[in-house]
Design an enzyme around this catalytic site. Structure first.
Site, short mmCIF file in Angstrom:
data_model
loop_
_atom_site.label_atom_id
_atom_site.label_comp_id
_atom_site.label_asym_id
_atom_site.label_seq_id
_atom_site.Cartn_x
_atom_site.Cartn_y
_atom_site.Cartn_z
N LYS A 65 0.87 -1.18 0.00
CA LYS A 65 0.00 0.00 0.00
C LYS A 65 0.90 1.22 0.00
O LYS A 65 2.05 1.15 0.45
CB LYS A 65 -0.89 0.00 1.25
CG LYS A 65 -2.12 0.85 1.12
CD LYS A 65 -3.26 0.16 0.37
CE LYS A 65 -4.40 1.11 0.09
NZ LYS A 65 -5.57 0.40 -0.44
N ASP B 285 -6.95 4.44 -4.59
CA ASP B 285 -7.63 4.27 -3.30
C ASP B 285 -8.26 5.63 -3.01
O ASP B 285 -8.48 6.42 -3.96
CB ASP B 285 -6.64 3.83 -2.21
CG ASP B 285 -7.33 3.41 -0.91
OD1 ASP B 285 -7.89 2.31 -0.85
OD2 ASP B 285 -7.32 4.20 0.08
P1 NDP Z 1 -12.87 7.91 -2.76
O1 NDP Z 1 -11.83 8.90 -2.52
O2 NDP Z 1 -13.38 7.68 -4.13
O3 NDP Z 1 -14.14 8.19 -1.82
C1 NDP Z 1 -14.01 8.23 -0.44
C2 NDP Z 1 -15.34 8.64 0.15
O4 NDP Z 1 -15.27 8.50 1.56
C3 NDP Z 1 -15.68 10.09 -0.10
O5 NDP Z 1 -17.08 10.26 -0.13
C4 NDP Z 1 -15.09 10.79 1.13
O6 NDP Z 1 -15.72 12.02 1.44
C5 NDP Z 1 -15.37 9.77 2.21
N1 NDP Z 1 -14.31 9.86 3.24
C6 NDP Z 1 -12.99 9.68 3.07
N2 NDP Z 1 -12.32 9.87 4.22
C7 NDP Z 1 -13.26 10.19 5.13
C8 NDP Z 1 -13.20 10.50 6.50
N3 NDP Z 1 -12.05 10.55 7.18
N4 NDP Z 1 -14.38 10.75 7.13
C9 NDP Z 1 -15.55 10.69 6.45
N5 NDP Z 1 -15.65 10.42 5.15
C10 NDP Z 1 -14.53 10.17 4.49
O7 NDP Z 1 -12.29 6.52 -2.15
P2 NDP Z 1 -12.74 5.03 -2.45
O8 NDP Z 1 -14.20 4.98 -2.69
O9 NDP Z 1 -11.82 4.48 -3.46
O10 NDP Z 1 -12.38 4.31 -1.07
C11 NDP Z 1 -13.31 4.21 0.01
C12 NDP Z 1 -12.88 3.08 0.94
O11 NDP Z 1 -12.84 1.84 0.20
C13 NDP Z 1 -11.50 3.24 1.56
O12 NDP Z 1 -11.50 2.63 2.84
C14 NDP Z 1 -10.62 2.40 0.62
O13 NDP Z 1 -9.42 1.96 1.25
C15 NDP Z 1 -11.55 1.24 0.34
N6 NDP Z 1 -11.24 0.46 -0.84
C16 NDP Z 1 -11.19 1.06 -2.09
C17 NDP Z 1 -10.93 0.28 -3.19
C18 NDP Z 1 -11.00 0.84 -4.56
O14 NDP Z 1 -10.96 0.05 -5.52
N7 NDP Z 1 -11.14 2.14 -4.75
C19 NDP Z 1 -10.59 -1.15 -3.07
C20 NDP Z 1 -10.76 -1.68 -1.73
C21 NDP Z 1 -11.03 -0.88 -0.68
P3 NDP Z 1 -14.93 13.39 1.13
O15 NDP Z 1 -14.99 13.55 -0.36
O16 NDP Z 1 -15.71 14.41 1.87
O17 NDP Z 1 -13.55 13.20 1.66
#
Ligand code: NDP
Length: 445
Positions: A126, A166
């Site tokens: 990562k 991510d």
């Molecule tokens: P994105 O950046 O596309 O979206 C993240 C979302 O979560 C946004 O809506 C963001 O809101 C919100 N968010 C992020 N950090 C916080 C926080 N500290 N508190 C509240 N809301 C938060 O990321 P992904 O959708 O890619 O990833 C989301 C999760 O899924 C993570 O845990 C990631 O590790 C996991 N994941 C992702 C994969 C992928 O293929 N993308 C694969 C496997 C796991 P805002 O815009 O306001 O920050």
């Protein structure tokens, strides 16, 4: 945790002070492993737990870049190459101000086991940076990505380390990162990154994969309970990549998603979330979820609200780590939630997980539920290596098969190890044995 594993955990905590998320992730795996060491004393003898908890390599680097006003900014970059017993290092890059070494190590550690569950030839890693993409112009994002890759490129390679996206790293960022890699190395090495745009080497379904895969896993959990997604009321936290495609697949399989969120607040739309609008706001215009309420007057926006207070039957946390506390978990259970499927990595606190187990609801842990993203990344590598490009339908069928198999294996292993219905034990034991066997076979590495 079994008596012989406790001292190992204490030593890991002492050697990695202050890395609370890393401790949490390690502890959750180690708590499942007592019975494994009874059946496989060779793993204890060869110190597999101690070895698997120590990254093979950790890289920390300076990322200087210039903002639009000409001011120099300095961020910190990370890549933790955790384990390569099963294949090349594989795992995403996260750009978020909360990123530090402990968070990247927890994500890397989880990635090792998640990747093992897919049964594909991929090790775990990562990376990321404490850079905050929010409010930055496209040019600033590009300059940051170029600087980040100017150091990272020397550690990457088709047969070494292959990152993906991510939080904060999507198609735009991967494009800039790949462009800089190509420029420095003078090589069009498609296989060096996954999650690429479909017209320049990416796989169909990669964008949708984590969300779709998570819903397939939930579908399988429901099947075991002789239920289906049809008509179920769902709540999905976040509104990024994972959340959007989780909502899309839930809708396609007959469920109704009534709430989603971002880090500022929660949108509740009892008629069902208008996904086309969320996609436009978040993927195209990069706006806040609050703006949803400007288009749907009967939807409610709860500034700073807690999404887990919204009654639902299925909860799919898809934002970030530790977003479900013990109290949130109790609220979900009291409101009639019957399934929790984790799209985000480690979104439930230890206390929250205990609440779900005590209540006897179906709880799917992230390393199993969200493995569809990395699994499709491995399919992207396969297509790149053979210079092939599969159709959406074919790729999605493969993803479905992989998720159905992960569910079946974790479910069976939980039964075999005396913990029926416990997907945490099922996932940890299945994945650990696979990684451990490879480490034993490769000698003392
Ligand atoms: P994105 O950046 O596309 O979206 C993240 C979302 O979560 C946004 O809506 C963001 O809101 C919100 N968010 C992020 N950090 C916080 C926080 N500290 N508190 C509240 N809301 C938060 O990321 P992904 O959708 O890619 O990833 C989301 C999760 O899924 C993570 O845990 C990631 O590790 C996991 N994941 C992702 C994969 C992928 O293929 N993308 C694969 C496997 C796991 P805002 O815009 O306001 O920050």
């Amino acid at each position: 945790m079994s008596k012989n594993i406790e001292p190992i955990y204490r030593q890991i905590k002492d050697r990695n002070p202050g890395e609370t998320e890393f401790h949490q992730a390690v502890r959750e795996v180690l708590e499942s492993l007592g019975p494994v060491l009874v059946r496989h004393p060779e793993f204890a003898e060869l110190k597999i737990i101690e070895r698997v908890s120590e990254p093979e390599r950790q890289i920390i680097f300076r990322v200087p870049w210039q903002d639009d006003r000409g001011e120099i900014r300095i961020n910190r970059g990370f890549r933790v190459e955790f384990n390569s017993a099963l294949g090349v290092y594989k795992g995403g890059l996260r750009f978020h101000p909360s990123v530090n070494l402990g968070i990247i190590k927890f994500l890397g550690f989880e990635q090792v086991f998640k990747n093992a569950l897919t049964c594909q030839p991929i090790g775990g890693a990562k990376g990321g940076s404490d850079f905050d993409p929010k409010g930055k112009s496209d040019n600033e994002i590009m300059r940051f990505c170029q600087s980040f890759m100017t150091e990272l490129y020397r550690h990457l390679g088709e047969h070494t380390d292959v990152p993906a996206g991510d939080i904060g790293v999507g198609g735009r960022e991967l494009g800039y990162l790949f462009g800089q890699y190509k420029r420095i190395t003078n090589r069009y090495e498609s296989t060096v990154l996954t999650g690429k745009g479909v017209h320049w080497g990416g796989s169909r379904v990669r964008t949708e994969a984590t969300g779709y895969g998570a819903v397939y896993f939930v579908r399988e959990m429901l099947k075991i309970r002789r239920q289906s997604l049809e008509g179920k009321i769902c709540v999905v936290s976040g509104s990024g990549n994972v959340a959007i495609y989780t909502m899309e697949k839930l809708g396609k399989l007959g469920a109704r998603v009534i709430a989603c969120s971002d880090s500022n607040g929660v949108i509740v739309d009892e008629k069902g979330i208008d996904l086309d609008l969320v996609k436009r706001l978040k993927e195209v215009e990069r706006r806040r979820i609050a703006d949803y309420a400007n288009y749907h007057k009967d939807a409610k926006y709860l500034a700073g609200g807690n999404i887990w207070k919204i009654p639902c039957q299925i909860a799919m946390p898809s934002a970030t780590q530790n977003e479900i506390s013990g109290d949130d978990a109790r609220q979900l259970v009291n409101n009639g939630c019957i399934v929790v499927g984790e799209g985000a990595n480690m979104p439930t606190t230890r206390e929250g997980v205990k609440v779900f187990f005590d209540a006897g609801i179906a709880y799917g842990p992230s390393k199993a539920v969200n493995a569809g993203g990395v699994a499709t990344s491995a399919l992207e590598m396969q297509q790149n290596a053979s210079r092939d490009s599969w159709s959406f339908e074919f790729t999605e069928r493969k993803l479905d098969e992989i998720m159905t198999n992960i569910h079946a294996r974790t479910h069976e292993t939980a039964e075999e190890y005396g913990a029926p219905g416990n997907y945490v034990v099922g996932a940890n034991v299945t994945a650990f044995i696979r990684v451990a066997n490879a480490m034993v076979a490769l000698g003392c590495i």
